[in-house]
Design a protein around this motif. Structure first.
Motif, PDB file in Angstrom:
ATOM      1  N   GLU A   1       0.787  -1.290  -0.110  1.00  0.00           N
ATOM      2  CA  GLU A   1       0.103   0.042  -0.091  1.00  0.00           C
ATOM      3  C   GLU A   1       0.801   1.203  -0.080  1.00  0.00           C
ATOM      4  OE1 GLU A   1      -3.607   2.238   0.014  1.00  0.00           O
ATOM      5  OE2 GLU A   1      -3.166   0.331  -0.472  1.00  0.00           O
ATOM      6  N   ALA A   2       1.981   1.326   0.858  1.00  0.00           N
ATOM      7  CA  ALA A   2       2.933   2.370   0.852  1.00  0.00           C
ATOM      8  C   ALA A   2       3.550   2.508  -0.519  1.00  0.00           C
ATOM      9  CB  ALA A   2       3.956   2.127   1.941  1.00  0.00           C
ATOM     10  N   ALA A   3       3.993   1.543  -1.010  1.00  0.00           N
ATOM     11  CA  ALA A   3       4.637   1.600  -2.486  1.00  0.00           C
ATOM     12  C   ALA A   3       3.456   2.275  -3.417  1.00  0.00           C
ATOM     13  CB  ALA A   3       5.293   0.241  -2.857  1.00  0.00           C
ATOM     14  N   HIS A   4       2.317   1.480  -3.528  1.00  0.00           N
ATOM     15  CA  HIS A   4       1.240   1.887  -4.495  1.00  0.00           C
ATOM     16  C   HIS A   4       1.001   3.365  -4.488  1.00  0.00           C
ATOM     17  CE1 HIS A   4      -2.332   1.792  -6.995  1.00  0.00           C
ATOM     18  NE2 HIS A   4      -2.874   2.264  -6.102  1.00  0.00           N
ATOM     19  N   LEU A   5       0.901   4.004  -2.965  1.00  0.00           N
ATOM     20  CA  LEU A   5       0.474   5.391  -3.073  1.00  0.00           C
ATOM     21  C   LEU A   5       1.617   6.253  -3.418  1.00  0.00           C
ATOM     22  CD1 LEU A   5      -1.612   5.367   0.376  1.00  0.00           C
ATOM     23  CD2 LEU A   5      -2.478   5.615  -1.823  1.00  0.00           C
ATOM     24  N   PHE A   6       2.859   5.879  -3.169  1.00  0.00           N
ATOM     25  CA  PHE A   6       4.094   6.486  -3.532  1.00  0.00           C
ATOM     26  C   PHE A   6       4.238   6.698  -4.863  1.00  0.00           C
ATOM     27  CE2 PHE A   6       8.988   6.815  -3.450  1.00  0.00           C
ATOM     28  CZ  PHE A   6       8.908   8.106  -3.202  1.00  0.00           C
ATOM     29  N   ALA A   7       3.912   5.437  -5.845  1.00  0.00           N
ATOM     30  CA  ALA A   7       3.898   5.586  -7.042  1.00  0.00           C
ATOM     31  C   ALA A   7       2.953   6.390  -7.708  1.00  0.00           C
ATOM     32  CB  ALA A   7       4.022   3.979  -7.718  1.00  0.00           C
ATOM     33  N   GLN A   8       1.880   6.193  -7.063  1.00  0.00           N
ATOM     34  CA  GLN A   8       0.701   7.143  -7.702  1.00  0.00           C
ATOM     35  C   GLN A   8       1.062   8.744  -7.486  1.00  0.00           C
ATOM     36  OE1 GLN A   8      -3.278   6.365  -5.471  1.00  0.00           O
ATOM     37  NE2 GLN A   8      -3.883   5.333  -6.991  1.00  0.00           N
ATOM     38  N   ARG A   9       1.541   8.946  -6.424  1.00  0.00           N
ATOM     39  CA  ARG A   9       1.843  10.233  -6.201  1.00  0.00           C
ATOM     40  C   ARG A   9       2.868  10.832  -7.432  1.00  0.00           C
ATOM     41  NH1 ARG A   9       2.338  14.668  -7.028  1.00  0.00           N
ATOM     42  NH2 ARG A   9       2.835  16.503  -5.770  1.00  0.00           N
ATOM     43  N   LEU A  10       3.964  10.039  -7.558  1.00  0.00           N
ATOM     44  CA  LEU A  10       5.146  10.587  -8.577  1.00  0.00           C
ATOM     45  C   LEU A  10       4.415  10.329  -9.948  1.00  0.00           C
ATOM     46  CD1 LEU A  10       8.032   8.466  -7.128  1.00  0.00           C
ATOM     47  CD2 LEU A  10       7.496  10.796  -6.699  1.00  0.00           C
TER      48      LEU A  10
ATOM     49  N   TYR B   1       8.216  13.700  -4.259  1.00  0.00           N
ATOM     50  CA  TYR B   1       8.753  12.796  -3.206  1.00  0.00           C
ATOM     51  C   TYR B   1       8.592  13.374  -2.029  1.00  0.00           C
ATOM     52  CZ  TYR B   1      12.402   9.732  -1.544  1.00  0.00           C
ATOM     53  OH  TYR B   1      13.083   9.015  -0.442  1.00  0.00           O
ATOM     54  N   ARG B   2       8.878  14.535  -1.718  1.00  0.00           N
ATOM     55  CA  ARG B   2       8.918  15.210  -0.452  1.00  0.00           C
ATOM     56  C   ARG B   2       7.516  15.332   0.042  1.00  0.00           C
ATOM     57  NH1 ARG B   2       7.652  20.571   1.323  1.00  0.00           N
ATOM     58  NH2 ARG B   2       8.582  20.875   3.281  1.00  0.00           N
ATOM     59  N   GLU B   3       6.604  15.717  -0.899  1.00  0.00           N
ATOM     60  CA  GLU B   3       5.053  16.118  -0.500  1.00  0.00           C
ATOM     61  C   GLU B   3       4.469  14.540  -0.089  1.00  0.00           C
ATOM     62  OE1 GLU B   3       3.378  17.551  -4.042  1.00  0.00           O
ATOM     63  OE2 GLU B   3       4.534  19.386  -3.909  1.00  0.00           O
ATOM     64  N   TYR B   4       4.886  13.659  -0.703  1.00  0.00           N
ATOM     65  CA  TYR B   4       4.309  12.301  -0.278  1.00  0.00           C
ATOM     66  C   TYR B   4       4.806  11.921   1.263  1.00  0.00           C
ATOM     67  CZ  TYR B   4       3.642   7.277   0.229  1.00  0.00           C
ATOM     68  OH  TYR B   4       3.270   5.939   0.626  1.00  0.00           O
ATOM     69  N   ALA B   5       6.133  11.985   1.538  1.00  0.00           N
ATOM     70  CA  ALA B   5       6.423  11.683   2.729  1.00  0.00           C
ATOM     71  C   ALA B   5       5.993  12.501   3.870  1.00  0.00           C
ATOM     72  CB  ALA B   5       8.108  12.117   2.618  1.00  0.00           C
ATOM     73  N   VAL B   6       5.968  13.837   3.384  1.00  0.00           N
ATOM     74  CA  VAL B   6       5.319  14.640   4.642  1.00  0.00           C
ATOM     75  C   VAL B   6       4.030  14.349   5.036  1.00  0.00           C
ATOM     76  CG1 VAL B   6       5.034  17.306   5.267  1.00  0.00           C
ATOM     77  CG2 VAL B   6       7.094  16.586   4.176  1.00  0.00           C
TER      78      VAL B   6
END
Length: 209
Positions: free
Chosen positions: A64-73, A93-98
């Protein structure tokens, strides 16, 4: 047998986010399926129905973490300025992490206990930096980056800078009187400019002994 309607996607996501918070704060050993069910006001039967086991829950958590990260990028669409796209991917990248500190920490945590081999890692975890590599390659075609530089190296340097700066924020280790948010984009731009203005070292240069 069909999954009960009460064991729906909303419950699955609620359980994943609560599990992420627990792992982020106290590690995987503190994750109890019984306590997780109680916190989410559901039953352990629901947890087992959705994930099968604690290992299944942890695997789903990383996916789930990877999916949402890929989705944001993926929201950073290619433009006719690939070097600018590299910077925008870094900002995404930064926006997803924050926005998702628990999931981000899970995504880049040591998974050796749950993933004995690289083949067990969700493909999205391995491939999330591909849009960055693609942007660098487009930049080379547009003569924004040196054609002989390794695009993977350029992409990795940007990725590493973004990860390092974000990690300072999430760990509470920003330097005194210097907010990463105030210098994040400038740092990315300086790095990209450096790659635009220079080539990788020539192979075969004498090493200092």
């Amino acid at each position: 047998m069909a999954r009960p309607k009460t064991h729906d996607e909303a419950l699955r996501l609620r359980l994943l986010h609560r599990a992420a918070a627990t792992v982020f704060d106290r590690g995987t050993t503190a994750l109890s399926l019984r306590q997780l069910a109680a916190d989410a006001k559901t039953s352990t039967t629901a947890v087992y129905s959705l994930f099968g086991s604690k290992a299944g829950l942890l695997n789903s958590l990383h996916q789930e973490a990877a999916h949402l990260f890929a989705q944001r990028l993926a929201t950073v669409r290619p433009t006719d300025d690939p070097a600018g796209d590299v910077i925008r991917i870094g900002l995404a990248y930064r926006e997803y992490a924050v926005a998702n500190p628990h999931l981000y920490a899970i995504l880049f945590a040591d998974r050796s206990a749950q993933c004995p081999s690289d083949s067990d890692r969700p493909r999205e975890v391995v491939e999330t930096y591909r849009p960055l590599v693609d942007a660098v390659r487009r930049g080379q075609l547009a003569r924004q980056f040196g054609p002989t530089s390794d695009p993977e190296v350029i992409a990795l340097s940007v990725w590493g800078m973004a990860h390092g700066l974000v990690s300072l924020v999430l760990s509470g280790n920003e330097p005194p009187e210097l907010a990463v948010a105030d210098c994040f984009e400038r740092s990315l731009r300086a790095l990209v400019t450096g790659w635009r203005d220079s080539e990788e070292p020539v192979a075969g240069l004498a090493q200092v002994t």
